[in-house]
Design a protein around this motif. Structure first.
Motif, PDB file in Angstrom:
ATOM      1  N   ILE A  82      34.189  41.934  39.737  1.00 40.98           N
ATOM      2  CA  ILE A  82      33.808  40.567  39.342  1.00 40.98           C
ATOM      3  C   ILE A  82      32.307  40.474  39.115  1.00 40.98           C
ATOM      4  O   ILE A  82      31.834  39.955  38.103  1.00 40.98           O
ATOM      5  N   THR A 113      31.847  26.324  42.228  1.00 39.74           N
ATOM      6  CA  THR A 113      32.117  26.609  43.638  1.00 39.74           C
ATOM      7  C   THR A 113      32.643  25.372  44.343  1.00 39.74           C
ATOM      8  O   THR A 113      33.537  25.446  45.190  1.00 39.74           O
ATOM      9  N   GLY A 116      36.292  24.936  43.535  1.00 47.29           N
ATOM     10  CA  GLY A 116      37.061  25.964  44.234  1.00 47.29           C
ATOM     11  C   GLY A 116      37.138  25.725  45.725  1.00 47.29           C
ATOM     12  O   GLY A 116      38.177  25.957  46.353  1.00 47.29           O
ATOM     13  N   LEU A 169      31.912  33.522  36.756  1.00 46.46           N
ATOM     14  CA  LEU A 169      32.302  34.694  37.547  1.00 46.46           C
ATOM     15  C   LEU A 169      31.510  34.765  38.852  1.00 46.46           C
ATOM     16  O   LEU A 169      32.046  35.141  39.896  1.00 46.46           O
ATOM     17  N   ALA A 172      33.083  32.403  41.253  1.00 52.06           N
ATOM     18  CA  ALA A 172      34.332  32.978  41.767  1.00 52.06           C
ATOM     19  C   ALA A 172      34.036  34.004  42.856  1.00 52.06           C
ATOM     20  O   ALA A 172      34.721  34.067  43.883  1.00 52.06           O
ATOM     21  N   SER A 173      32.985  34.804  42.653  1.00 48.78           N
ATOM     22  CA  SER A 173      32.595  35.788  43.658  1.00 48.78           C
ATOM     23  C   SER A 173      32.135  35.109  44.938  1.00 48.78           C
ATOM     24  O   SER A 173      32.421  35.580  46.044  1.00 48.78           O
ATOM     25  N   TYR A 176      35.069  34.085  46.858  1.00 51.21           N
ATOM     26  CA  TYR A 176      35.700  35.305  47.383  1.00 51.21           C
ATOM     27  C   TYR A 176      34.931  35.835  48.592  1.00 51.21           C
ATOM     28  O   TYR A 176      35.520  36.409  49.521  1.00 51.21           O
TER      29      TYR A 176
END
Length: 299
Positions: A82, A113, A116, A169, A172-173, A176
């Motif tokens: 990612i 973020t 999410g 991306l 998203a990281s 994660y």
């Protein structure tokens, strides 16, 4: 304490962005990226060796790299893929766009973020936090208008789309990361070491196709001291960021926003160092972004 750690991460990220702009100017992007990650990896390598041969001493220093199962290696490899994609897009965009345009677009990362964090981790925002996030997005839109004055048309410039994709991306990281640190209980240095290792492997595969076989490209590459500085500063920023995430009370949406305070360094100092245009006009949306961050922090 996790908020203060987030601010430390922002400080190192701001300095990291300044060095990164210098490292990629007129340079090949992929070898620069490989050089920065390798520099960070070499900083962590002594701690890995110490963890294998001198575990007690390394634990006393607080930098013990734990042994992890293969399944966890797989999760870290996903993060490496990612972030490798995000960095490749971001470095290419940074090479072709002014720092004072790239950095504010990256500041939209907390918005992704934010969404999410609500959907995945059920983090509950307050009213002022909603205002803060939408103020950040509105400020980024103002930057797009200023960018047109520099000949950067956001709808037709592919590098703008590249930095937007890199921002998505990166967000998203970030989401994660909370899973890796809190659910898998990885300590910062373990995650950093293996993340660097797998990212290096990914970049070597890319470079073996796009750079190593071409003599002209290899000759065009210019080694600069800022390549090492980028790697070292990034590891420092990541360490404080992951330490903040270890706190069970840490909210990823707020940490992501706190990191945006790096804009002060990137836009103000970066504008002076690289002599970019419209610095005064860019201070208006910059103020909007900082006010948005303030609302998130102190709501």
């Amino acid at each position: 304490m996790w908020m203060y750690l987030g601010l430390l991460a922002a400080l190192f990220l701001g300095l990291h962005n300044l060095c990164k702009k210098h490292a990629v100017q007129g340079n090949e992007v992929f070898p620069v990226l490989l050089g920065t990650i390798t520099s960070g990896f070499l900083i962590l390598l002594p701690f890995f060796i110490g963890s294998v041969y001198f575990p007690e001493g390394t634990k006393e220093l607080g930098f013990y790299i734990t042994r992890i199962p293969w399944e966890t290696h797989g999760f870290i490899f996903i993060k490496s893929m990612i972030m490798a994609a995000s960095w490749i897009l971001a470095y290419q965009a940074l090479k072709h766009l002014p720092l004072t345009i790239v950095t504010p677009i990256r500041s939209a990362g907390p918005f992704f973020t934010f969404i999410g964090a609500i959907l995945i981790y059920n983090e509950t925002p307050k009213f002022l936090q909603w205002i803060g996030f939408f103020l950040i997005i509105f400020s980024v839109m103002l930057y797009s208008k200023i960018g047109k004055q520099e000949g950067i048309h956001f709808k037709r410039n592919k590098w703008v789309y590249a930095i937007i994709a890199a921002t998505f991306l990166g967000a998203a990281s970030g989401l994660y990361d909370k899973f890796l640190i809190q659910s898998l209980t990885l300590n910062p240095q373990t995650l950093q070491f293996w993340f660097c290792w797998y990212t290096i492997l990914i970049l070597l595969v890319i470079l073996s196709i796009t750079w190593f076989p071409y003599k002209e490209k290899r000759k065009a590459f210019k080694w600069r001291w800022t390549i090492v500085a980028v790697g070292v500063l990034l590891q420092a920023a990541d360490y404080f960021y992951f330490k903040a995430l270890q706190d069970p009370e840490a909210l990823i949406m707020l940490l992501s926003a706190i990191k945006r305070s790096q804009l002060i360094i990137a836009v103000v100092i970066g504008g002076l160092v690289f002599k970019e245009q419209n610095k005064r006009k860019k201070l208006v949306p910059l103020t909007g972004i900082l006010v948005g961050i303030f609302l998130i922090l102190y709501s």
